[in-house]
Enzyme design. Sequence first.
Site, PDB file in Angstrom:
ATOM      1  N   GLU A 145       0.913  -1.292  -0.027  1.00 21.06           N
ATOM      2  CA  GLU A 145       0.024   0.019   0.081  1.00 21.06           C
ATOM      3  C   GLU A 145       0.918   1.233  -0.039  1.00 21.06           C
ATOM      4  O   GLU A 145       0.495   2.205  -0.667  1.00 21.06           O
ATOM      5  CB  GLU A 145      -0.922  -0.004   1.338  1.00 21.06           C
ATOM      6  CG  GLU A 145      -2.067  -1.069   1.264  1.00 21.06           C
ATOM      7  CD  GLU A 145      -2.926  -1.088  -0.082  1.00 21.06           C
ATOM      8  OE1 GLU A 145      -3.136   0.338  -0.624  1.00 21.06           O
ATOM      9  OE2 GLU A 145      -3.683  -1.658  -0.299  1.00 21.06           O
ATOM     10  N   GLU A 190       0.304   3.558  -3.135  1.00 20.42           N
ATOM     11  CA  GLU A 190      -0.449   4.914  -2.855  1.00 20.42           C
ATOM     12  C   GLU A 190       0.351   5.952  -2.929  1.00 20.42           C
ATOM     13  O   GLU A 190       0.072   7.130  -2.975  1.00 20.42           O
ATOM     14  CB  GLU A 190      -1.240   4.752  -1.686  1.00 20.42           C
ATOM     15  CG  GLU A 190      -2.311   3.866  -1.824  1.00 20.42           C
ATOM     16  CD  GLU A 190      -3.524   3.943  -0.883  1.00 20.42           C
ATOM     17  OE1 GLU A 190      -3.279   4.770   0.183  1.00 20.42           O
ATOM     18  OE2 GLU A 190      -4.614   3.221  -0.746  1.00 20.42           O
ATOM     19  N   GLU A 197      -8.016   6.525  -6.615  1.00 19.81           N
ATOM     20  CA  GLU A 197      -6.518   6.893  -6.010  1.00 19.81           C
ATOM     21  C   GLU A 197      -5.651   7.657  -6.975  1.00 19.81           C
ATOM     22  O   GLU A 197      -4.571   7.812  -6.526  1.00 19.81           O
ATOM     23  CB  GLU A 197      -6.140   5.291  -5.764  1.00 19.81           C
ATOM     24  CG  GLU A 197      -6.627   4.534  -4.600  1.00 19.81           C
ATOM     25  CD  GLU A 197      -6.247   3.203  -4.671  1.00 19.81           C
ATOM     26  OE1 GLU A 197      -5.435   2.902  -5.254  1.00 19.81           O
ATOM     27  OE2 GLU A 197      -6.577   2.798  -3.398  1.00 19.81           O
TER      28      GLU A 197
END
Length: 218
Positions: A99, A103, A151
Amino acid sequence: MSAPLADEPARRTVRERRLVHRGPIWDVVADDVELDPGVVVTREVIDHPGAVAVVALDPDDRVLLQRQYRHPAGLEMWEPPAGLLDVVGEDALTAAQRELYEEADLRATRWDLLVDYSTTPGGSTEALRVFLARDLVEVPAAERFEREHEEAGMPARWLPLEEAVDAVLTGGLHNPNTVVGVLAAAQARARGWSTLRPAETPWPHRRRHVMADVDPRA
């Protein structure tokens, strides 16, 4: 000297279990549970896979927060990198590292376990593990993950940890990963990081798999 205070595992007899809703990420099940002998109540439970979050701190003790739209809350929330534990066989630390990479375009060479918590113990099995990531390294442009959907356009901000704490305590920030993670990081730092646990610490409170004996997901 009394024993350290800790939540204890407990079970009650489930007389009947019904699938109320099957979703792409989580299900809803209705349990007729016997709380005490002869006392049966119905509890609807969201069967959630769990999630991880990453409090990333740079050398100046600034925390990374990203703004993301959260439809149920009707808010664009500032929160740390986070994601579901929805990859079969993936452990929590690997998920957190993924992640952070996907991200935030970051990797970290130092990982610690900051805090565990249950988001909504009265209605969901969701367990959250928050990691502390330090010694950060920016991912080269050619190796970055191609983000999409919501995102793809998440603004990011590095905020001094003290300012993040103030924003939480004055009601400016509401995301649970932000509230729990920021306050835990500030308290851990104040204690010289002595409360940190190894990143690979076992996690017995992760998902109960309440639907396992009803209708397993394909």
